[in-house]
Design a protein around this motif. Structure first.
Motif, PDB file in Angstrom:
ATOM      1  N   ILE A 222       0.813  -1.222   0.000  1.00  0.00           N
ATOM      2  CA  ILE A 222       0.000   0.000   0.000  1.00  0.00           C
ATOM      3  C   ILE A 222       0.845   1.271   0.000  1.00  0.00           C
ATOM      4  O   ILE A 222       0.307   2.369   0.136  1.00  0.00           O
ATOM      5  CB  ILE A 222      -0.985   0.012   1.185  1.00  0.00           C
ATOM      6  N   HIS A 223       2.166   1.114  -0.202  1.00  0.00           N
ATOM      7  CA  HIS A 223       3.033   2.295  -0.255  1.00  0.00           C
ATOM      8  C   HIS A 223       4.291   1.954  -1.039  1.00  0.00           C
ATOM      9  O   HIS A 223       5.224   1.353  -0.512  1.00  0.00           O
ATOM     10  CB  HIS A 223       3.381   2.756   1.160  1.00  0.00           C
ATOM     11  N   LEU A 224       4.327   2.330  -2.295  1.00  0.00           N
ATOM     12  CA  LEU A 224       5.536   2.169  -3.107  1.00  0.00           C
ATOM     13  C   LEU A 224       5.557   3.224  -4.199  1.00  0.00           C
ATOM     14  O   LEU A 224       4.514   3.679  -4.669  1.00  0.00           O
ATOM     15  CB  LEU A 224       5.643   0.772  -3.714  1.00  0.00           C
ATOM     16  N   HIS A 225       6.768   3.584  -4.590  1.00  0.00           N
ATOM     17  CA  HIS A 225       6.966   4.658  -5.564  1.00  0.00           C
ATOM     18  C   HIS A 225       7.426   4.159  -6.927  1.00  0.00           C
ATOM     19  O   HIS A 225       7.304   4.889  -7.916  1.00  0.00           O
ATOM     20  CB  HIS A 225       8.001   5.651  -5.033  1.00  0.00           C
ATOM     21  N   GLY A 226       7.967   2.952  -6.982  1.00  0.00           N
ATOM     22  CA  GLY A 226       8.443   2.503  -8.275  1.00  0.00           C
ATOM     23  C   GLY A 226       9.166   1.181  -8.230  1.00  0.00           C
ATOM     24  O   GLY A 226       9.110   0.420  -7.263  1.00  0.00           O
ATOM     25  N   GLY A 227       9.912   0.914  -9.302  1.00  0.00           N
ATOM     26  CA  GLY A 227      10.661  -0.324  -9.470  1.00  0.00           C
ATOM     27  C   GLY A 227      10.995  -0.514 -10.936  1.00  0.00           C
ATOM     28  O   GLY A 227      10.381   0.114 -11.810  1.00  0.00           O
ATOM     29  N   GLY A 228      11.961  -1.350 -11.213  1.00  0.00           N
ATOM     30  CA  GLY A 228      12.318  -1.608 -12.598  1.00  0.00           C
ATOM     31  C   GLY A 228      12.826  -0.383 -13.324  1.00  0.00           C
ATOM     32  O   GLY A 228      12.697  -0.268 -14.546  1.00  0.00           O
ATOM     33  N   ASP A 229      13.411   0.568 -12.583  1.00  0.00           N
ATOM     34  CA  ASP A 229      13.946   1.834 -13.088  1.00  0.00           C
ATOM     35  C   ASP A 229      12.848   2.821 -13.507  1.00  0.00           C
ATOM     36  O   ASP A 229      13.086   3.725 -14.298  1.00  0.00           O
ATOM     37  CB  ASP A 229      14.919   1.622 -14.258  1.00  0.00           C
TER      38      ASP A 229
ATOM     39  N   ASP B 239       7.829   0.728   0.358  1.00  0.00           N
ATOM     40  CA  ASP B 239       8.242   2.111   0.103  1.00  0.00           C
ATOM     41  C   ASP B 239       9.318   2.113  -0.983  1.00  0.00           C
ATOM     42  O   ASP B 239      10.260   2.926  -0.965  1.00  0.00           O
ATOM     43  CB  ASP B 239       8.742   2.795   1.372  1.00  0.00           C
ATOM     44  N   ALA B 240       9.193   1.192  -1.931  1.00  0.00           N
ATOM     45  CA  ALA B 240      10.224   0.997  -2.951  1.00  0.00           C
ATOM     46  C   ALA B 240      10.275   2.171  -3.917  1.00  0.00           C
ATOM     47  O   ALA B 240       9.238   2.709  -4.321  1.00  0.00           O
ATOM     48  CB  ALA B 240       9.955  -0.299  -3.716  1.00  0.00           C
ATOM     49  N   MET B 241      11.486   2.542  -4.311  1.00  0.00           N
ATOM     50  CA  MET B 241      11.670   3.551  -5.341  1.00  0.00           C
ATOM     51  C   MET B 241      12.111   2.853  -6.633  1.00  0.00           C
ATOM     52  O   MET B 241      12.105   1.624  -6.715  1.00  0.00           O
ATOM     53  CB  MET B 241      12.655   4.628  -4.869  1.00  0.00           C
ATOM     54  N   ARG B 242      12.479   3.660  -7.639  1.00  0.00           N
ATOM     55  CA  ARG B 242      12.721   3.062  -8.958  1.00  0.00           C
ATOM     56  C   ARG B 242      13.839   2.015  -8.953  1.00  0.00           C
ATOM     57  O   ARG B 242      13.893   1.157  -9.835  1.00  0.00           O
ATOM     58  CB  ARG B 242      13.007   4.148  -9.983  1.00  0.00           C
TER      59      ARG B 242
ATOM     60  N   PRO C 255      20.168  -3.261 -10.599  1.00  0.00           N
ATOM     61  CA  PRO C 255      21.458  -3.190  -9.900  1.00  0.00           C
ATOM     62  C   PRO C 255      21.642  -1.879  -9.133  1.00  0.00           C
ATOM     63  O   PRO C 255      21.074  -0.844  -9.476  1.00  0.00           O
ATOM     64  CB  PRO C 255      22.479  -3.308 -11.039  1.00  0.00           C
ATOM     65  N   GLU C 256      22.483  -1.938  -8.088  1.00  0.00           N
ATOM     66  CA  GLU C 256      22.758  -0.757  -7.281  1.00  0.00           C
ATOM     67  C   GLU C 256      23.605   0.255  -8.058  1.00  0.00           C
ATOM     68  O   GLU C 256      24.237  -0.060  -9.048  1.00  0.00           O
ATOM     69  CB  GLU C 256      23.465  -1.164  -5.982  1.00  0.00           C
ATOM     70  N   GLY C 257      23.598   1.498  -7.545  1.00  0.00           N
ATOM     71  CA  GLY C 257      24.355   2.566  -8.194  1.00  0.00           C
ATOM     72  C   GLY C 257      23.623   3.885  -8.059  1.00  0.00           C
ATOM     73  O   GLY C 257      22.732   4.039  -7.216  1.00  0.00           O
TER      74      GLY C 257
END
Length: 399
Positions: free
Chosen positions: A63-70, A282-285, A290-292
Motif C-alpha cells: 500500500i506504499h511504493l513509488h516505483g521499481g524496474g527503473d 516504500d520501494a523507489m525506482r 542493480p545498485e548505483g
C-alpha cells in the motif's frame, strides 16, 4: 482469464484466515476463488498448477511504493506504471497503491491522469487499488528525502481541487501539526479518503487530536517522525509513542531490515500486532535493478540518490531515500529478523493492508468469492507463481 475458465491448484499448503490447509485443492473460476476442497474434480478445459508442496498464499498487497524496474510513478509514464506492476508481481505483489512525492500541483494532477489511463487499459502485473498522495503538506524538519522545494502547508483550495480531479485517490499522507492540517483530515475523512500521518514533528497531543479528526494510519513508522522530545526540560511523547498508545491507529512498517532494524521490527510487532501492521516496501525506482546512482521522483527533476547496501540514500547520507525491497523480502525478514510466525507475517502482507485500504471484501485472503489474487512460494519465500484476478502473470517453477 476467459469466462468459464477454471484454474486448479494442487499439492499446496493453502494459507487461509483460519490456518494452513494441507491435502486440499484451490479452485479458481472466472477470476475469483470458487472453492477449497479435498475433492479433485475433473473440469473440461481446466488449467492445473502443481504447487509442489509449496505455500499457496493470498497475494501480497503493497500500500506504499513509488516505483521499481527503473521507473517511478512520478515519471508520469503509462508504460512505466505497467512495468512497475509487472516487476513487483514477480515477487508476489498482486495489488498495490501507487504513491506520489511532494511536487508542484500540475505534476500531481498529471500523475492522477496517467493513473486513470492505466486503470482503463489494464496491466499484466499487480492490480491497482487506488493512489496514495504522499505530501506536500509536511514538516520541513522531517522532510527526509522529500524535495524541500515543494513542501508547504495544507491549502484547502488546492487539495479540494485535487480530490475533485480523481475518484481514485485512496489515501493522503500529511503532517497533522501544520496549520490547516486538522481541517484537511476532516475533509479527507468526509470523502472516504484515508488520512495518514507522515513526515511530522507532532507530539502525542497533536496526534490524538488528529486521530479524533479522522487520521487513522501512521505512514512508515519511525521514518521521518518524532519520538520523545524535550522542551524546557519537559519530555513529550512523539508520533512513535502515539502510534503505540492509540489502539485505533494502524501503522506501516518498512520491513527491509534497514529502515527498521530487527529490534524495532520486534517491538512494533509486540505492541501493535499483526492486525494493525501493514508491511510496505516504500520501494523507489531502484527496486529489482542493480545498485548505483539513481533518481528519487520524476526523471525530469527528481532528487539524485545512491543505492548501496540494499537501500537508497541521499548523496550526503543525511537520510534514506526509500527502499529497494520487494514484498517477498518483507515477509521473509519478518520471519527471520523479527521472529514472527509465517501466518502473522502473511497477515501483515495481505489481510491487514486490505483492511486498511478498505478492499477486504475482495482482497487479502483466500475465501470463496474474493478476487483470485494468489502467490505461491517455498519455505524461503521464493516466489514461483503469481496470479492476479485469476490471470497467471508470473510463473517460474524452478525454485
Amino acid at each position: 482469464m476467459e469466462k468459464g475458465e477454471t484454474i486448479k491448484i494442487l499439492n499446496g499448503k493453502i494459507i487461509t484466515p483460519s490456518g494452513v490447509k494441507n491435502n486440499s485443492i484451490l479452485y479458481i473460476r472466472d477470476g475469483v476463488i470458487d472453492a477449497i476442497s479435498e475433492s479433485n474434480e475433473n473440469i473440461d478445459g481446466e488449467i492445473v498448477i502443481d504447487a509442489k508442496g509449496n505455500y499457496v498464499s493470498p497475494g501480497f498487497i503493497d500500500i506504499h511504493l513509488h516505483g521499481g524496474g527503473d521507473y517511478d510513478f512520478m515519471d508520469n509514464d503509462a508504460e512505466g506504471y505497467k512495468t512497475i506492476a509487472k516487476v513487483h508481481a514477480q515477487h508476489g505483489t498482486t495489488a498495490m497503491t501507487p504513491t506520489t512525492l511532494s511536487s508542484e500541483k500540475k505534476d500531481l494532477l498529471e500523475t492522477l491522469e496517467v493513473y486513470e489511463k492505466v486503470i482503463a487499459e489494464g496491466t499484466t502485473g499487480a492490480d491497482f487499488i487506488g493512489i496514495h498522495i504522499e505530501g506536500p503538506y509536511f514538516a520541513m524538519n522531517q522532510k527526509g528525502a522529500q524535495d524541500p522545494r515543494y513542501i508547504r502547508n495544507p491549502d484547502a483550495n488546492e487539495y479540494i481541487e485535487i480530490v475533485s480531479h480523481s475518484k481514485h485517490i485512496a489515501r493522503w499522507s500529511a503532517a497533522p501539526e501544520l496549520p490547516g492540517a486538522i481541517e484537511f483530515g476532516k475533509f479527507m475523512a468526509s470523502k472516504n479518503i484515508i488520512a495518514a500521518i507522515a513526515h511530522t514533528d507532532a507530539v502525542y497531543e497533536e496526534v490524538a487530536k488528529a486521530y479524533d479528526a479522522g487520521y487513522t494510519l501512521i505512514t512508515h513508522l519511525y521514518s521521518a517522525m518524532s519520538g520523545v522530545t524535550r522542551k524546557n526540560a519537559h519530555r513529550y511523547a512523539g508520533v512513535v509513542e502515539a502510534a503505540y498508545l492509540i489502539d485505533g491507529l494502524d501503522v506501516e512498517v518498512i520491513a527491509d531490515g534497514i529502515h527498521m532494524p530487527p529490534p524495532l521490527l520486534r517491538l512494533a510487532y509486540k505492541i501493535k500486532g499483526a492486525d494493525k501492521i501493514a508491511l510496505i516496501t516504500d520501494a523507489m525506482r531502484g527496486a529489482t535493478i542493480p545498485e548505483g546512482e539513481s533518481i528519487l521522483g520524476s526523471r525530469k527533476d527528481g532528487l539524485k540518490v545512491i543505492i548501496e547496501g540494499g537501500v537508497a540514500k541521499l548523496p550526503d547520507l543525511s537520510a534514506f531515500a526509500g527502499s529497494v525491497a520487494t514484498t517477498d523480502k518483507l515477509v521473509k525478514n519478518m520471519i527471520t529478523l523479527a521472529e514472527v510466525s509465517l501466518f502473522d507475517a502473511i497477515k501483515m502482507a495481505t489481510q491487514t493492508p486490505a483492511k486498511i485500504m478498505k478492499v477486504q471484501d475482495k482482497k487479502g485472503s483466500i475465501e470463496k468469492g474474493k478476487d483470485a489474487d494468489i502467490t505461491i512460494f517455498d519455505e524461503n519465500i521464493h516466489v514461483s507463481t503469481t496470479i492476479v484476478k485469476g490471470k497467471i502473470v508470473y510463473n517460474n517453477q524452478n525454485i
